[in-house]
Write an enzyme that holds these catalytic residues in place. Structure first.
Site, mmCIF file in Angstrom:
data_model
loop_
_atom_site.group_PDB
_atom_site.id
_atom_site.type_symbol
_atom_site.label_atom_id
_atom_site.label_comp_id
_atom_site.label_asym_id
_atom_site.label_seq_id
_atom_site.Cartn_x
_atom_site.Cartn_y
_atom_site.Cartn_z
ATOM 1 N N ASP A 67 0.812 -1.204 0.000
ATOM 2 C CA ASP A 67 0.000 0.000 0.000
ATOM 3 C C ASP A 67 0.857 1.270 0.000
ATOM 4 O OD1 ASP A 67 -2.323 -1.396 -0.109
ATOM 5 O OD2 ASP A 67 -2.942 -1.007 1.948
ATOM 6 N N GLY A 68 1.989 1.241 0.707
ATOM 7 C CA GLY A 68 2.847 2.425 0.745
ATOM 8 C C GLY A 68 3.361 2.798 -0.633
ATOM 9 N N ASN A 136 -3.999 8.586 2.288
ATOM 10 C CA ASN A 136 -4.457 7.852 3.473
ATOM 11 C C ASN A 136 -4.765 8.796 4.621
ATOM 12 O OD1 ASN A 136 -4.702 5.178 2.801
ATOM 13 N ND2 ASN A 136 -3.029 4.466 4.077
ATOM 14 N N ASP A 166 -1.621 11.001 22.233
ATOM 15 C CA ASP A 166 -0.364 10.555 21.630
ATOM 16 C C ASP A 166 -0.277 10.980 20.173
ATOM 17 O OD1 ASP A 166 0.427 9.408 23.974
ATOM 18 O OD2 ASP A 166 0.318 7.336 23.281
ATOM 19 N N THR A 177 -8.880 2.559 7.112
ATOM 20 C CA THR A 177 -8.455 1.201 7.478
ATOM 21 C C THR A 177 -7.011 1.171 7.973
ATOM 22 O OG1 THR A 177 -7.712 0.691 5.219
ATOM 23 C CG2 THR A 177 -9.998 0.175 5.763
ATOM 24 N N ALA A 178 -6.365 2.319 8.041
ATOM 25 C CA ALA A 178 -4.937 2.358 8.396
ATOM 26 C C ALA A 178 -4.743 2.892 9.819
ATOM 27 C CB ALA A 178 -4.192 3.191 7.361
ATOM 28 N N TYR A 179 -4.014 3.971 9.963
ATOM 29 C CA TYR A 179 -3.667 4.514 11.280
ATOM 30 C C TYR A 179 -4.927 4.836 12.093
ATOM 31 C CZ TYR A 179 -0.466 7.068 14.454
ATOM 32 O OH TYR A 179 0.286 7.490 15.520
ATOM 33 N N SER A 180 -5.907 5.437 11.452
ATOM 34 C CA SER A 180 -7.140 5.804 12.147
ATOM 35 C C SER A 180 -7.828 4.583 12.741
ATOM 36 C CB SER A 180 -8.085 6.531 11.179
ATOM 37 O OG SER A 180 -9.312 6.848 11.802
ATOM 38 N N ALA A 201 -4.895 7.297 21.876
ATOM 39 C CA ALA A 201 -4.619 7.337 23.313
ATOM 40 C C ALA A 201 -4.873 8.730 23.889
ATOM 41 C CB ALA A 201 -3.174 6.893 23.590
#
Length: 304
Positions: A67-68, A136, A166, A177-180, A201
């Site tokens: 994906d990257g 993304n 954080d 679907t990634a970091y979120s 966090a």
């Protein structure tokens, strides 16, 4: 279609996949291009060109990686979107569709225009005066050991609230679907138009995801007492230790074009991948669930 641009994973061995593409291009008399920095990784028949010209001169791009790599290919064509075919050479991959053995048929279908195009939006961001795009997400992330990200959120110029967390992640539907998602954010359909702001966090302030209209302008501004912040765009570090400033974020529709051959099969694969992400098993544990004749040697199983 006369020319194809190759976008390579920065570190993985792409020799086999590039060889398949090069042999196909020779048979069909098609030109292949790659950025000059990658010329040592491809056969001599592939034309090296300046990095900024690959997308401009190609009729379509072939992303070889995960994906990257796919996101990098989409960003490279932001000023003149070209269809991007993703060839899977990664671990999981939610954007890529084609596996290496499927590549010859996929290239022939690409040549005959036997495919559909999936349009993707991006975030157009002004990061302290620098214009960048993210397909993304864009994230403000605390630098380890330096406290928390403290930032205010404004929507269309109106103060909405503040974060002490954080990280604060702003994502597109495909970025949901990634970091979120890892931070507890919701999954958004790729067919929807929306922007998601999710704290990771959170210690105080807004503690849940906020889903906004694509027509609303978002501004995240660091507070005076915020710790040093790393700004990431699609996982790449843009600023390493920001202590002041603001990020203004807008939404741009139809910014990227992704080649799809079998949308239904692609969606079914992604549903399975999302399910696997939630399973608390290691790959070797999942292997034990397969019939004996389908099991591969343990050393062939990639890490999660």
């Amino acid at each position: 279609m006369s020319g194809l641009g190759l976008v390579l994973h920065p570190t993985r061995d792409v020799t086999e996949v590039v060889g398949i593409i090069e042999r196909w291009a020779t048979r069909h008399r098609k030109t292949l291009m790659v950025r000059a920095e990658d010329k040592h990784r491809v056969p001599a028949s592939v034309e090296p060109v300046p990095e900024g010209e690959v997308a401009a001169r190609a009729d379509a791009l072939i992303s070889i990686g995960g994906d990257g790599t796919m996101l990098g290919a989409l960003r490279s064509a932001i000023h003149d979107p070209k269809p991007v075919l993703g060839v899977h050479l990664g671990r999981l991959g939610f954007l890529v569709e084609v596996e290496p053995p499927e590549l010859p048929d996929a290239l022939s279908r690409l040549l005959s225009k036997d495919f559909t195009v999936e349009s993707h939006a991006c975030l157009a961001c002004d990061v302290c005066g620098d214009d960048v795009v993210a397909f993304n997400d864009i994230a403000l992330v605390r630098k380890p050991g330096s406290g928390f990200v403290s930032a205010t959120l404004a929507v269309d110029g109106q103060q909405y609230g503040y974060y002490r967390a954080d990280a604060v992640v702003v994502s597109t539907p495909i970025g949901s679907t990634a970091y979120s998602y890892a931070a507890g954010g919701p999954l958004i359909s790729p067919a929807a138009d929306a922007v998601v702001v999710t704290p990771s966090a959170p210690m105080a302030g807004i503690s849940r995801s906020v889903v906004l209209s694509p027509d609303e302008k978002i501004r995240l501004e660091l507070e005076a007492h915020s710790s040093s912040v790393v700004v990431e765009v699609d996982g790449l570090v843009l600023r390493d230790a920001a202590t002041e400033g603001a990020v203004d974020i807008g939404y741009r529709r139809n910014a990227g074009l992704v080649v799809r051959f079998d949308p239904l099969r692609y969606q079914e694969r992604n549903q399975l991948k999302m399910g696997l992400l939630d399973l608390p098993f290691l790959p070797e544990q999942l292997r034990e669930l397969l019939p004996h004749e389908l099991r591969k040697p343990q050393e062939d199983i990639p890490p999660p």
